[in-house]
Write an enzyme that holds these catalytic residues in place. Structure first.
Site: not given
Length: 182
Positions: A112-113
């Site tokens: 993800c991030h």
């Protein structure tokens, strides 16, 4: 196994890898800029909102501050997403730890991030391939990496995932690379 994170880590993206590693009898250390009880967050989608929403999640004790970590003692690195990577990437020790795993070609799982950490160590990620949450594509590309439009991608020692729904495949591939490296 080293998990690098901080406050506002996505709950599923830290708990799932942590417990999977424990299930495999791997020594696992959760490290954050400061050793403390971390506040996790829960991201989800609701029809009325065009992006994800964020709610307060469980508390999670970090085992060590990043300053206490010797990366040579760890076989692999996991970088969960959420908002934590956005601010921990500014920590010089986080940058050094991540660079160690890239230069030593040790297994890295980033989801993800989590890819935002690479923006501060571009020289180590340039020319690599990875996926990340769609909104992180500009940062992946600005880092000199190629953004792959898949939910899960494996390139060399890096396993990258789009978001928490991809955790089963993400951990399966990460553990394959980790076991092959031993």
């Amino acid at each position: 196994m080293l998990i690098l994170t901080g406050d506002a880590v996505e709950a599923l993206e830290v708990f799932y890898p942590y417990y999977r590693c424990l299930e495999e009898n791997l020594r696992c250390t959760i490290a954050s800029p400061v050793k403390k009880k971390l506040q996790t967050v829960i991201h989800d989608f609701i029809p009325e909102v065009e992006t994800y929403t964020e709610k307060v999640g469980y508390l999670l004790e970090s085992h060590a501050s990043v300053d206490e970590i010797n990366p040579a003692e760890y076989d692999g690195l996991i970088i969960p997403g959420g908002r934590a990577p956005e601010y921990i990437r500014m920590n010089t020790k986080v940058q050094e730890l991540t660079a160690h795993f890239l230069t030593e070609n040790k297994p890295i799982g980033v989801i993800c991030h989590g890819s935002l950490i690479f923006t501060t160590i571009k020289e180590y990620i340039k020319g690599r391939e990875l996926t990340a949450y769609t909104a992180c594509r500009p940062e992946v590309e600005a880092s000199g990496a190629t953004y792959i439009e898949e939910m899960l991608h494996v390139e060399g020692n890096i396993v990258s995932g789009h978001a928490w729904p991809d955790l089963p495949g993400f951990m399966r591939e990460f553990l394959k690379i980790l076991n092959a490296a031993k």
